[in-house]
Design a protein around this motif. Sequence first.
Motif, short mmCIF file in Angstrom:
data_model
loop_
_atom_site.label_atom_id
_atom_site.label_comp_id
_atom_site.label_asym_id
_atom_site.label_seq_id
_atom_site.Cartn_x
_atom_site.Cartn_y
_atom_site.Cartn_z
N MET A 13 -0.76 2.75 -2.14
CA MET A 13 -0.42 1.96 -0.96
C MET A 13 -1.54 2.00 0.06
O MET A 13 -1.88 0.97 0.66
CB MET A 13 0.89 2.45 -0.33
CG MET A 13 1.33 1.56 0.84
SD MET A 13 2.96 1.94 1.53
CE MET A 13 2.55 3.34 2.59
N LEU A 14 -2.13 3.18 0.25
CA LEU A 14 -3.21 3.29 1.22
C LEU A 14 -4.44 2.49 0.80
O LEU A 14 -5.25 2.08 1.65
CB LEU A 14 -3.59 4.76 1.41
CG LEU A 14 -2.53 5.64 2.09
CD1 LEU A 14 -3.02 7.09 2.15
CD2 LEU A 14 -2.19 5.13 3.47
N ALA A 15 -4.59 2.26 -0.49
CA ALA A 15 -5.74 1.48 -0.99
C ALA A 15 -5.51 -0.02 -0.86
O ALA A 15 -6.45 -0.81 -1.08
CB ALA A 15 -6.01 1.84 -2.45
N ASP A 16 -4.31 -0.43 -0.48
CA ASP A 16 -4.00 -1.86 -0.33
C ASP A 16 -4.73 -2.41 0.90
O ASP A 16 -4.44 -2.03 2.03
CB ASP A 16 -2.49 -2.03 -0.16
CG ASP A 16 -2.05 -3.49 -0.15
OD1 ASP A 16 -2.90 -4.37 0.11
OD2 ASP A 16 -0.86 -3.75 -0.40
N PRO A 17 -5.69 -3.32 0.72
CA PRO A 17 -6.48 -3.83 1.85
C PRO A 17 -5.67 -4.70 2.79
O PRO A 17 -6.10 -4.97 3.92
CB PRO A 17 -7.59 -4.63 1.17
CG PRO A 17 -7.00 -5.06 -0.14
CD PRO A 17 -6.12 -3.93 -0.57
N GLU A 18 -4.48 -5.14 2.36
CA GLU A 18 -3.66 -6.00 3.21
C GLU A 18 -2.83 -5.21 4.22
O GLU A 18 -2.25 -5.79 5.14
CB GLU A 18 -2.74 -6.86 2.34
CG GLU A 18 -3.49 -7.85 1.46
CD GLU A 18 -2.53 -8.75 0.70
OE1 GLU A 18 -1.52 -8.24 0.18
OE2 GLU A 18 -2.80 -9.96 0.65
N ILE A 19 -2.77 -3.89 4.07
CA ILE A 19 -1.99 -3.05 4.98
C ILE A 19 -2.88 -2.60 6.13
O ILE A 19 -3.96 -2.03 5.93
CB ILE A 19 -1.41 -1.84 4.25
CG1 ILE A 19 -0.33 -2.29 3.26
CG2 ILE A 19 -0.82 -0.83 5.24
CD1 ILE A 19 0.27 -1.17 2.44
N ASP A 20 -2.42 -2.85 7.36
CA ASP A 20 -3.16 -2.46 8.56
C ASP A 20 -2.76 -1.08 9.05
O ASP A 20 -3.59 -0.34 9.59
CB ASP A 20 -2.89 -3.46 9.70
CG ASP A 20 -3.23 -4.89 9.32
OD1 ASP A 20 -4.34 -5.12 8.83
OD2 ASP A 20 -2.37 -5.77 9.52
N ALA A 21 -1.48 -0.76 8.93
CA ALA A 21 -0.96 0.46 9.55
C ALA A 21 0.16 1.03 8.69
O ALA A 21 0.81 0.31 7.92
CB ALA A 21 -0.44 0.17 10.95
#
Length: 358
Positions: free
Chosen positions: A66-74
């Motif tokens: 999940m942390l590697a997902d570039p679409e997640i900001d926070a």
Amino acid sequence: MPVKQEKRLRVGVLGAGQIAQAAHFESCTKAVNADLHAICDVADDLRERMVITHGAAKGYNDYDRMLADPEIDAVIIATADAFHVPATIRALEAGKHVLCEKPMGLTVEECETLKAAVAASGKVFQVGHMKRFDAGLQAAKTFIDQEMGEIVALKAWYCDSTHRYPMTDAVQPLIVTSANARKPSANPKADLRRYYMLAHGCHLIDTARYFAGDIVAVTARLSERAGIWCWFVDVEFASGTLGHLDLTVQVRMDWHEGFQIYGQNGSVIGKTYNPWYYKTSEVDIFREADGATHRVLGADGHFYRRQLEGFARTILEGTPMEGADIDDGLASVRAMVAIARSAESGERVALADVSGGV
């Protein structure tokens, strides 16, 4: 609900347990400037059900993915307390902003480690002291900062009730559980003295600090009788304000929370409700100048959603942080540890001298 803004924070929530189900998933879906992009939980059955129920775009059973997902900001850290600091540090190292549930950590040392990680990351970090987004408390804070002058004294109390679970069960969504959920190695409720301080004391301490500023020392007494835990705490504020805090758990009455503040140009009296009612505190502000009492209605009492919207504004618009920052979170943990040490010794304890955990 207001229409979603065009520019929105894309949020991933770590943990699909009670606090996420009761507060954070709904906050993400209702916030005008944020979206629930992903849910991460190792319990496949629970995660998949929450993804469908709340319309998350993605589900992850691995936090690093999940942390590697570039679409997640926070990321919202909605796990058990023991996981807060390590999960936050991993998110910061992955370049994500973090809103972490309270308490920020369990020991002074791990919170100091987290403070260094926040400074190194350059990311926005906020602690989930959502009471700072209660419109009644905000009105009191504005009066204190702009009109009250010197604060002479503050009394605040937080009294959990034997009747709180029938009440909260009636208003919260049905909490879904899973046998596959990840739990900390030690049962947090095995030591109720510690659990009640971490779960409830941190709210009381942060409210006192929100109004009166830094706490430098405490002198605490603890009574454990008749199935009731009662802490009476004399507080020394850096400003010279006198303080008294009452943390009592399992009172035989309704939920009982509030504060009284006496100042140079007026006074404030507040009654706060169980947070799951989403009802703004009834705060009466008396102005000596006009001899009248004023009360804000605060029709919007969804503190968790308002908290997330404030967090998103700081990230998206660069506005000053409205909530509790890393220093507030560390100060809260220091105060809880100091209260625990003072209750054990019967002596005055300075916050600057404490180490370890509650």
